[in-house]
Write an enzyme that holds these catalytic residues in place. Structure first.
Site, PDB file in Angstrom:
ATOM      1  N   ASP A  79      38.114  34.642  38.489  1.00 18.86           N
ATOM      2  CA  ASP A  79      37.868  35.404  37.278  1.00 18.86           C
ATOM      3  C   ASP A  79      36.357  35.339  37.002  1.00 18.86           C
ATOM      4  O   ASP A  79      35.650  34.509  37.595  1.00 18.86           O
ATOM      5  CB  ASP A  79      38.677  34.737  36.148  1.00 18.86           C
ATOM      6  N   ASP A 138      34.512  36.186  33.385  1.00 15.62           N
ATOM      7  CA  ASP A 138      34.107  35.721  32.055  1.00 15.62           C
ATOM      8  C   ASP A 138      34.724  34.375  31.723  1.00 15.62           C
ATOM      9  O   ASP A 138      35.946  34.190  31.781  1.00 15.62           O
ATOM     10  CB  ASP A 138      34.548  36.743  30.992  1.00 15.62           C
ATOM     11  N   GLU A 168      44.712  36.096  21.733  1.00 17.93           N
ATOM     12  CA  GLU A 168      44.598  35.812  23.175  1.00 17.93           C
ATOM     13  C   GLU A 168      44.834  34.327  23.457  1.00 17.93           C
ATOM     14  O   GLU A 168      45.534  33.965  24.410  1.00 17.93           O
ATOM     15  CB  GLU A 168      43.193  36.228  23.682  1.00 17.93           C
ATOM     16  N   SER A 174      38.109  40.770  37.396  1.00 15.99           N
ATOM     17  CA  SER A 174      37.740  40.614  35.992  1.00 15.99           C
ATOM     18  C   SER A 174      38.257  41.716  35.086  1.00 15.99           C
ATOM     19  O   SER A 174      38.183  42.896  35.421  1.00 15.99           O
ATOM     20  CB  SER A 174      36.213  40.597  35.895  1.00 15.99           C
ATOM     21  N   ALA A 175      38.711  41.312  33.910  1.00 20.62           N
ATOM     22  CA  ALA A 175      39.095  42.267  32.872  1.00 20.62           C
ATOM     23  C   ALA A 175      37.883  42.620  32.009  1.00 20.62           C
ATOM     24  O   ALA A 175      37.989  43.302  31.002  1.00 20.62           O
ATOM     25  CB  ALA A 175      40.207  41.673  32.008  1.00 20.62           C
ATOM     26  N   LYS A 192      46.540  41.422  35.837  1.00 17.79           N
ATOM     27  CA  LYS A 192      45.821  41.142  37.083  1.00 17.79           C
ATOM     28  C   LYS A 192      46.785  41.144  38.264  1.00 17.79           C
ATOM     29  O   LYS A 192      46.403  41.436  39.389  1.00 17.79           O
ATOM     30  CB  LYS A 192      45.054  39.825  36.960  1.00 17.79           C
ATOM     31  N   ASP A 224      40.304  31.010  33.812  1.00 16.68           N
ATOM     32  CA  ASP A 224      40.279  30.288  32.533  1.00 16.68           C
ATOM     33  C   ASP A 224      41.416  30.744  31.625  1.00 16.68           C
ATOM     34  O   ASP A 224      41.575  30.199  30.537  1.00 16.68           O
ATOM     35  CB  ASP A 224      38.944  30.480  31.804  1.00 16.68           C
TER      36      ASP A 224
END
Ligand code: TMP
Ligand code: MG
Length: 293
Positions: free
Chosen positions: A43, A45, A90, A158-159, A207, A232
């Site tokens: 990932d 961020d 989240e 990555s989102a 994902k 994370d």
């Protein structure tokens, strides 16, 4: 060969594991298989970038834009409002993924709509990244350079915003040819103004679908059945779902925020968890062990 003696950072107080024996077995098999069978899926961020620095939160790739001079004050307030509303959701460990998923789609959709209204100019992105507070985790250089030297593929999934995160790694001098990125990319018109985001939206909980849609990528890496996964968020655990002929997977999770509330769920799903650790020390030491250098 003794894993705990050879990787002393695994005994740091910030490191925990539900099943150290299993970690030892995976590490031993991965080392025996060697670097030519390895791929890293990470990932971006808050995994490759720092969560905090001197007690202050560091920006995500979205936040780099949100806090920049490319965004009007009115729009900044709206984006901040979205962050204050949806980020607590989240990281809320009392809500299920099913409950959070539509709310995350709502957050990403609203944020991207606001960004598109700002008529962002492509050529300004590099300066905005240069002026931002984004920071790759300490030890990033060794991490990227080591993978490059050994020709180990690094997939960043990555989102966040692909154009922004690519610029972060480019400016850090580590966007080597073994790095491939799946992310949300901006679509600019012929005069270089943002008009939309390309393709399917990637948010923190899809994902898996992204990985399955990109099986072509993993097909090319069929001989690399050993995966080191770094994330994370619990949504990051599915980033390797498109890998064919998976031999071993070692999942390392950074637990950055709400540590006490989330520790158990992270221990249940990641093999190794790193609490409030702003460095790449553990992934680097593990890579050195697996690759024998
Ligand atoms: P990822 O690290 O799993 O790829 O997810 C991207 C992070 O971006 C996620 O933790 C939420 C964050 N985010 C923002 O900071 N601002 C936004 O506007 C959006 C949509 C997400
Ligand atoms: Mg993340």
């Amino acid at each position: 060969m003794n894993v705990w003696r050879d990787i002393p950072v695994l005994s740091n107080s910030s490191v925990s594991m539900r099943d150290p024996k299993r970690v030892e077995q995976i590490l031993t098999s991965m080392r025996n298989a060697g670097a030519s069978t390895l791929q890293v899926i990470s990932d971006f961020d808050m995994t490759l970038t720092r969560f905090a620095c001197n007690g202050k939160r560091c920006p995500t790739s979205h936040n780099i834009l949100d806090n920049s001079k490319l965004i009007s004050e009115d729009c900044k307030a709206k984006l901040k409002n979205l962050l204050d509303t949806y980020y607590p959701i989240e990281i809320d460990s009392t809500r299920s993924v099913e409950e959070k998923l539509p709310l995350m789609v709502e957050w990403w959709t609203k944020a991207h709509e606001l960004l598109v209204q700002q008529k962002i100019i492509k050529d300004r992105l590099a300066l905005v990244v240069r002026e931002s507070e984004a920071k790759l985790r300490d030890g990033y250089q060794q991490f990227f350079d080591h993978l490059h030297q050994l020709s180990v593929p690094l997939l960043i999934f990555s989102a966040g915003i692909g154009d922004v995160l690519e610029e972060v790694i480019r400016q850090a001098g580590v966007f080597h040819p073994n790095v491939k990125v799946f992310s949300n990319y901006m679509d600019f018109d012929e005069s270089g103004v943002l008009r939309a985001f390309k393709g399917e939206l990637i948010h923190i909980y899809n994902k898996r679908e992204g990985a399955l849609l990109n099986t072509e990528h993993f097909k090319e890496l069929q001989s690399r059945g050993n995966v080191l996964l770094l994330g994370d968020s619990l949504g990051d655990l599915n980033m390797a779902d498109g890998v064919m002929d998976l031999q071993n997977i070692l999942k390392i999770g950074y637990l950055n925020d709400k540590v006490d509330e989330r520790r158990q769920s992270y221990l249940n799903s990641y093999d190794i968890i790193l609490e409030k650790d702003e460095t790449m020390d553990v992934p680097n030491a593990i890579l050195q062990y697996i690759t024998g250098q």
